[in-house]
Design a protein around this motif. Sequence first.
Motif, mmCIF file in Angstrom:
data_model
loop_
_atom_site.group_PDB
_atom_site.id
_atom_site.type_symbol
_atom_site.label_atom_id
_atom_site.label_comp_id
_atom_site.label_asym_id
_atom_site.label_seq_id
_atom_site.Cartn_x
_atom_site.Cartn_y
_atom_site.Cartn_z
ATOM 1 N N GLY A 1 0.795 -1.223 0.000
ATOM 2 C CA GLY A 1 0.000 0.000 0.000
ATOM 3 C C GLY A 1 0.826 1.271 0.000
ATOM 4 N N ARG A 2 2.122 1.144 0.219
ATOM 5 C CA ARG A 2 3.000 2.328 0.232
ATOM 6 C C ARG A 2 4.054 2.273 -0.863
ATOM 7 N N PHE A 3 4.532 1.087 -1.182
ATOM 8 C CA PHE A 3 5.571 0.911 -2.207
ATOM 9 C C PHE A 3 4.946 0.302 -3.454
ATOM 10 N N ILE B 1 6.308 -1.477 -7.161
ATOM 11 C CA ILE B 1 7.403 -1.918 -8.016
ATOM 12 C C ILE B 1 6.919 -1.944 -9.457
ATOM 13 N N SER B 2 7.794 -1.511 -10.360
ATOM 14 C CA SER B 2 7.450 -1.513 -11.776
ATOM 15 C C SER B 2 8.709 -1.771 -12.587
ATOM 16 N N ARG B 3 8.503 -2.064 -13.869
ATOM 17 C CA ARG B 3 9.646 -2.412 -14.707
ATOM 18 C C ARG B 3 9.461 -1.828 -16.092
ATOM 19 N N ASP B 4 10.519 -1.271 -16.621
ATOM 20 C CA ASP B 4 10.566 -0.807 -17.991
ATOM 21 C C ASP B 4 11.375 -1.825 -18.771
ATOM 22 N N ASN B 5 10.686 -2.689 -19.487
ATOM 23 C CA ASN B 5 11.380 -3.768 -20.183
ATOM 24 C C ASN B 5 12.295 -3.238 -21.281
ATOM 25 N N ALA B 6 11.888 -2.166 -21.920
ATOM 26 C CA ALA B 6 12.709 -1.610 -23.001
ATOM 27 C C ALA B 6 14.042 -1.093 -22.475
ATOM 28 N N GLN B 7 14.031 -0.572 -21.239
ATOM 29 C CA GLN B 7 15.242 -0.024 -20.631
ATOM 30 C C GLN B 7 15.891 -1.011 -19.670
ATOM 31 N N ASN B 8 15.272 -2.189 -19.514
ATOM 32 C CA ASN B 8 15.798 -3.205 -18.584
ATOM 33 C C ASN B 8 16.023 -2.615 -17.206
ATOM 34 N N THR B 9 15.051 -1.866 -16.757
ATOM 35 C CA THR B 9 15.170 -1.150 -15.492
ATOM 36 C C THR B 9 13.971 -1.478 -14.611
ATOM 37 N N VAL B 10 14.251 -1.670 -13.324
ATOM 38 C CA VAL B 10 13.179 -1.872 -12.357
ATOM 39 C C VAL B 10 13.175 -0.682 -11.408
ATOM 40 N N TYR B 11 11.971 -0.268 -11.024
ATOM 41 C CA TYR B 11 11.804 0.880 -10.157
ATOM 42 C C TYR B 11 11.080 0.471 -8.878
ATOM 43 N N LEU B 12 11.376 1.191 -7.809
ATOM 44 C CA LEU B 12 10.622 1.032 -6.572
ATOM 45 C C LEU B 12 10.188 2.427 -6.138
ATOM 46 N N GLN B 13 8.907 2.702 -6.299
ATOM 47 C CA GLN B 13 8.341 3.959 -5.835
ATOM 48 C C GLN B 13 7.933 3.786 -4.387
ATOM 49 N N MET B 14 8.510 4.585 -3.518
ATOM 50 C CA MET B 14 8.272 4.463 -2.083
ATOM 51 C C MET B 14 7.577 5.728 -1.588
ATOM 52 N N ASN B 15 6.350 5.580 -1.136
ATOM 53 C CA ASN B 15 5.567 6.697 -0.615
ATOM 54 C C ASN B 15 5.294 6.492 0.874
ATOM 55 N N SER B 16 4.882 7.567 1.519
ATOM 56 C CA SER B 16 4.543 7.516 2.951
ATOM 57 C C SER B 16 5.646 6.835 3.742
ATOM 58 N N LEU B 17 6.863 7.248 3.493
ATOM 59 C CA LEU B 17 8.009 6.599 4.125
ATOM 60 C C LEU B 17 8.009 6.814 5.632
ATOM 61 N N LYS B 18 8.480 5.777 6.317
ATOM 62 C CA LYS B 18 8.532 5.781 7.776
ATOM 63 C C LYS B 18 9.985 5.606 8.231
#
Length: 116
Positions: free
Chosen positions: A65-67, A69-86
């Motif tokens: 509910g806070r993080f 994860i997504s992936r851009d296959n064309a760029q071979n990159t994975v992302y972790l969007q972290m919101n409401s950090l504690k």
Amino acid sequence: QVQLVESGGGLVQPGGSLRLSCAASGRISSIYMMGWYRQAPGKQRELAATLTTGGLANYADSVKGRFTISRDNAQNTVYLQMNSLKPEDTAVYYCYVRRWDSVTYWGQGTQVTVSS
């Protein structure tokens, strides 16, 4: 071989957001899963989130509910969007890759510090 380059860590106040990135190179076609683990001081490394090439995501209960994860296959990159950090999200975050033959690779780690 798979090489990983991470970026995006830093210092953020509680409630803030950060986005981590991990770019993979090398034997990209052999990758089954990409994701992130984290290790806080004095604790064992633990799962944060993973994502398979088929799009199946898995999150630790503590980040659901806070993080995101997504992936851009064309760029071979994975992302972790972290919101409401504690403050308890403070850790070194490691990019993780698993190949179809179960061989795993780790990034060098990026520090995330949540503090006021």
